[in-house]
Write a protein that holds these residues in place. Structure first.
Motif, PDB file in Angstrom:
ATOM      1  N   PRO A  68      18.801  -2.196  -0.953  1.00 18.37           N
ATOM      2  CA  PRO A  68      19.759  -2.597   0.092  1.00 18.37           C
ATOM      3  C   PRO A  68      20.043  -4.093   0.030  1.00 18.37           C
ATOM      4  O   PRO A  68      19.139  -4.897  -0.224  1.00 18.37           O
ATOM      5  N   LYS A  69      21.288  -4.466   0.260  1.00 18.78           N
ATOM      6  CA  LYS A  69      21.668  -5.875   0.207  1.00 18.78           C
ATOM      7  C   LYS A  69      21.578  -6.549   1.563  1.00 18.78           C
ATOM      8  O   LYS A  69      21.245  -7.733   1.645  1.00 18.78           O
ATOM      9  N   SER A  70      21.865  -5.813   2.622  1.00 19.21           N
ATOM     10  CA  SER A  70      21.862  -6.418   3.960  1.00 19.21           C
ATOM     11  C   SER A  70      20.569  -6.148   4.723  1.00 19.21           C
ATOM     12  O   SER A  70      20.164  -6.953   5.553  1.00 19.21           O
ATOM     13  N   LYS A  71      19.916  -5.034   4.445  1.00 20.38           N
ATOM     14  CA  LYS A  71      18.695  -4.676   5.159  1.00 20.38           C
ATOM     15  C   LYS A  71      17.467  -5.091   4.340  1.00 20.38           C
ATOM     16  O   LYS A  71      17.527  -5.166   3.112  1.00 20.38           O
ATOM     17  N   PRO A  72      16.337  -5.339   5.014  1.00 21.64           N
ATOM     18  CA  PRO A  72      15.125  -5.697   4.270  1.00 21.64           C
ATOM     19  C   PRO A  72      14.503  -4.489   3.586  1.00 21.64           C
ATOM     20  O   PRO A  72      14.653  -3.353   4.025  1.00 21.64           O
ATOM     21  N   ILE A  73      13.807  -4.752   2.522  1.00 22.17           N
ATOM     22  CA  ILE A  73      12.997  -3.735   1.843  1.00 22.17           C
ATOM     23  C   ILE A  73      11.605  -3.816   2.450  1.00 22.17           C
ATOM     24  O   ILE A  73      10.995  -4.887   2.474  1.00 22.17           O
ATOM     25  N   GLN A  74      11.090  -2.708   2.962  1.00 22.53           N
ATOM     26  CA  GLN A  74       9.779  -2.742   3.587  1.00 22.53           C
ATOM     27  C   GLN A  74       8.973  -1.511   3.193  1.00 22.53           C
ATOM     28  O   GLN A  74       9.513  -0.430   2.996  1.00 22.53           O
ATOM     29  N   VAL A  75       7.656  -1.753   3.086  1.00 22.15           N
ATOM     30  CA  VAL A  75       6.713  -0.707   2.697  1.00 22.15           C
ATOM     31  C   VAL A  75       5.531  -0.774   3.651  1.00 22.15           C
ATOM     32  O   VAL A  75       4.987  -1.853   3.896  1.00 22.15           O
ATOM     33  N   ASP A  76       5.136   0.371   4.216  1.00 19.86           N
ATOM     34  CA  ASP A  76       3.974   0.466   5.093  1.00 19.86           C
ATOM     35  C   ASP A  76       2.824   1.114   4.332  1.00 19.86           C
ATOM     36  O   ASP A  76       2.980   2.182   3.746  1.00 19.86           O
ATOM     37  N   ILE A  77       1.655   0.458   4.385  1.00 16.98           N
ATOM     38  CA  ILE A  77       0.472   0.937   3.671  1.00 16.98           C
ATOM     39  C   ILE A  77      -0.705   0.916   4.630  1.00 16.98           C
ATOM     40  O   ILE A  77      -0.918  -0.072   5.346  1.00 16.98           O
ATOM     41  N   HIS A  78      -1.465   1.986   4.657  1.00 12.31           N
ATOM     42  CA  HIS A  78      -2.646   2.060   5.520  1.00 12.31           C
ATOM     43  C   HIS A  78      -3.723   1.129   4.980  1.00 12.31           C
ATOM     44  O   HIS A  78      -3.956   1.036   3.771  1.00 12.31           O
ATOM     45  N   SER A  79      -4.406   0.429   5.895  1.00 14.27           N
ATOM     46  CA  SER A  79      -5.412  -0.557   5.465  1.00 14.27           C
ATOM     47  C   SER A  79      -6.596   0.093   4.766  1.00 14.27           C
ATOM     48  O   SER A  79      -7.266  -0.559   3.959  1.00 14.27           O
ATOM     49  N   ASP A  80      -6.881   1.369   5.048  1.00 16.37           N
ATOM     50  CA  ASP A  80      -7.979   2.036   4.346  1.00 16.37           C
ATOM     51  C   ASP A  80      -7.659   2.242   2.871  1.00 16.37           C
ATOM     52  O   ASP A  80      -8.557   2.378   2.043  1.00 16.37           O
ATOM     53  N   THR A  81      -6.371   2.270   2.535  1.00 20.92           N
ATOM     54  CA  THR A  81      -5.973   2.445   1.141  1.00 20.92           C
ATOM     55  C   THR A  81      -6.155   1.168   0.337  1.00 20.92           C
ATOM     56  O   THR A  81      -6.493   1.216  -0.845  1.00 20.92           O
ATOM     57  N   VAL A  82      -5.962   0.018   0.977  1.00 23.32           N
ATOM     58  CA  VAL A  82      -6.083  -1.282   0.294  1.00 23.32           C
ATOM     59  C   VAL A  82      -7.019  -2.173   1.108  1.00 23.32           C
ATOM     60  O   VAL A  82      -6.597  -3.163   1.700  1.00 23.32           O
ATOM     61  N   PRO A  83      -8.313  -1.871   1.158  1.00 17.58           N
ATOM     62  CA  PRO A  83      -9.234  -2.658   1.983  1.00 17.58           C
ATOM     63  C   PRO A  83      -9.430  -4.069   1.433  1.00 17.58           C
ATOM     64  O   PRO A  83      -9.128  -4.356   0.270  1.00 17.58           O
ATOM     65  N   CYS A  84      -9.958  -4.924   2.283  1.00 19.32           N
ATOM     66  CA  CYS A  84     -10.242  -6.297   1.869  1.00 19.32           C
ATOM     67  C   CYS A  84     -11.452  -6.312   0.941  1.00 19.32           C
ATOM     68  O   CYS A  84     -12.510  -5.771   1.277  1.00 19.32           O
ATOM     69  N   ASP A  85     -11.295  -6.907  -0.208  1.00 18.36           N
ATOM     70  CA  ASP A  85     -12.374  -7.004  -1.189  1.00 18.36           C
ATOM     71  C   ASP A  85     -12.106  -8.229  -2.060  1.00 18.36           C
ATOM     72  O   ASP A  85     -11.018  -8.365  -2.618  1.00 18.36           O
ATOM     73  N   PRO A  86     -13.086  -9.144  -2.179  1.00 17.33           N
ATOM     74  CA  PRO A  86     -12.842 -10.353  -2.986  1.00 17.33           C
ATOM     75  C   PRO A  86     -12.606 -10.068  -4.454  1.00 17.33           C
ATOM     76  O   PRO A  86     -12.092 -10.924  -5.163  1.00 17.33           O
ATOM     77  N   GLU A  87     -12.966  -8.882  -4.939  1.00 17.95           N
ATOM     78  CA  GLU A  87     -12.759  -8.551  -6.346  1.00 17.95           C
ATOM     79  C   GLU A  87     -11.431  -7.855  -6.590  1.00 17.95           C
ATOM     80  O   GLU A  87     -11.144  -7.461  -7.722  1.00 17.95           O
ATOM     81  N   PHE A  88     -10.625  -7.699  -5.552  1.00 14.89           N
ATOM     82  CA  PHE A  88      -9.319  -7.056  -5.687  1.00 14.89           C
ATOM     83  C   PHE A  88      -8.220  -8.051  -5.312  1.00 14.89           C
ATOM     84  O   PHE A  88      -8.448  -8.980  -4.539  1.00 14.89           O
TER      85      PHE A  88
END
Length: 418
Positions: A291-311
């Motif tokens: 889309p040119k006028s609207k933003p591109i957005q993606v929703d991701i669950h935090s359990d799928t991409v948890p905080c990890d210093p090695e990632f």
């Protein structure tokens, strides 16, 4: 005499370039070429190329150069001609649109100074497309949103207190007879009581005394999700509960205006990359059209991409050539920062020097510390002088003894050591 003059004239003519006669032919001996340009950091310039040309036959007749170029798919509307270029130059930098194929040719001209049309010679045509990989001009937006729970509550039937319709009166009458029968026999002998609590029954307070199945008991078989207050003493005192982070929805969004040259864009990839094993444990590809006028957005669950210093949370931008540029989309809760140093207290519980409440108190403590340091310096200087004096005395005594022994040895002319 005449022969001498002719020889001298011939000598000077050899020292001067030959005259370019009217419309003397000249042409290019080499095909021009086009190259990409790079900045000091080695990054390719996105909108500039360099056209280079080589030797010409009869170069003495060339007065200036020009470069003509146009987009190959639309030559009629995109043709351009550079200003005059000095005859001793062999290249020219030209602004172009990236990922668009252009055609170039070089013109060598002899200037007739307006007397007639300049004589021109053209090089061969050469095509070139600047293969540029697009990149983000600003970072994408990353937000953490609370996950909305299902607010739809189960249907609660209307209570009936014995008035209203005849059906309610009849039901209440049957319930009173049941209670009377229960009191008469001392216990409820009907295990399959049709008027016992049911989810769709308007009366919820009747329960079976024998089975102790209270409709509001959180451990009863008719529990519908209501939670009672926790009784005191159920958990051991002194136990600390671990703080469990609630899962959130991570929203990554950006606009096409944040890409410097969208014409060179092929697709995006959101990546959760394992730096230890060099592999992606989560990846999502976003293909065109965008889309040119609207933003591109993606929703991701935090359990799928948890905080990890090695990632690493990486957003890859792929160009038409397959090359990529990348930016990070790290969630705010995953940004690792160095914690502030904690202040320590003395064993007696008194505060340290940093606990002074006013600036005057701090300055006073600082002066006291300076005085202590100066006193220690004086004491150590005295000790140092005493040590130096003792060392000097021992050294001088040893030196005098060595000199006396050497004189005695010479006097006695002996070979023995002292």
């Amino acid at each position: 005499m005449m022969i001498t003059i002719l020889l001298i004239g011939a000598y000077f003519l050899n020292q001067v370039d030959c005259v370019c006669y009217d419309q003397s032919p000249f042409w290019f001996l080499e095909q021009p070429r086009v190259e990409s340009l790079y900045d000091d950091e080695g990054q390719m310039l996105s909108n500039k190329v360099r056209v280079i040309w080589g030797k010409l036959y009869n170069f003495k007749c060339v007065d200036y150069f020009q470069v003509e170029f146009f987009q190959k798919l639309d030559p009629a509307n995109t043709v351009k001609l550079t200003p005059r270029i000095d005859r001793f130059m062999r290249h020219q930098d030209i602004d172009v649109e990236p990922c668009t194929e252009y055609t170039f040719k070089v013109e060598a001209s002899e200037d007739y100074q307006g007397k007639r049309e300049d004589f021109k010679a053209h090089s061969g045509l050469v095509s070139y497309k600047l293969d540029y990989t697009p990149r983000f001009m600003s970072m994408p937006s990353v937000k953490e949103l609370k996950i909305r729970k299902d607010r739809k509550k189960p249907h609660r039937p209307r209570r009936s207190y014995g008035w209203g319709s005849d059906r309610d009166w009849g039901w209440a009458h049957q319930a009173s007879q049941q209670n009377t029968q229960q009191n008469q026999y001392g216990a409820n002998t009907y295990n399959n009581n049709p008027y016992q609590y049911q989810p769709n029954n308007p009366m919820r307070t009747i329960y079976n005394n024998n089975n102790n199945n209270n409709a509001y008991d959180p451990y009863g078989q008719h529990n519908q999700g209501w939670q009672n207050d926790q009784k005191e003493g159920e958990e051991g005192e002194g136990e600390e509960e671990e703080e469990v982070k609630e899962p959130v929805m991570i929203r990554v969004s950006w606009r096409m205006a944040q890409i410097d040259y969208p014409t060179c864009l092929d697709y995006f990839v959101l990546d959760y990359y394992d730096m230890t094993y060099n592999e992606s444990t989560f990846s999502r590809t976003l293909n065109s059209p965008f889309p040119k006028s609207k933003p591109i957005q993606v929703d991701i669950h935090s359990d799928t991409v948890p905080c990890d210093p090695e990632f690493r949370h990486i957003l890859r931008v792929f160009g038409l050539t397959g090359a990529e540029t990348r930016v990070n989309w790290t969630p705010p809760s995953c940004v690792f920062t160095t914690p502030e140093p904690t202040s320590t207290k003395s064993p007696d519980g008194s505060s340290g020097l940093g606990q002074a409440e006013t600036l005057d108190a701090l300055l006073e403590e600082n002066d006291q510390l300076k005085a202590k340091i100066e006193g220690l310096n004086e004491e150590y200087s005295k000790i140092g002088l005493e040590v130096f004096k003792a060392f000097t005395d021992d050294f001088m005594q040893g030196l005098e003894a060595a000199v006396e022994g050497r004189h005695a040895k010479k006097a006695n002319e002996t070979d023995s050591d002292y």
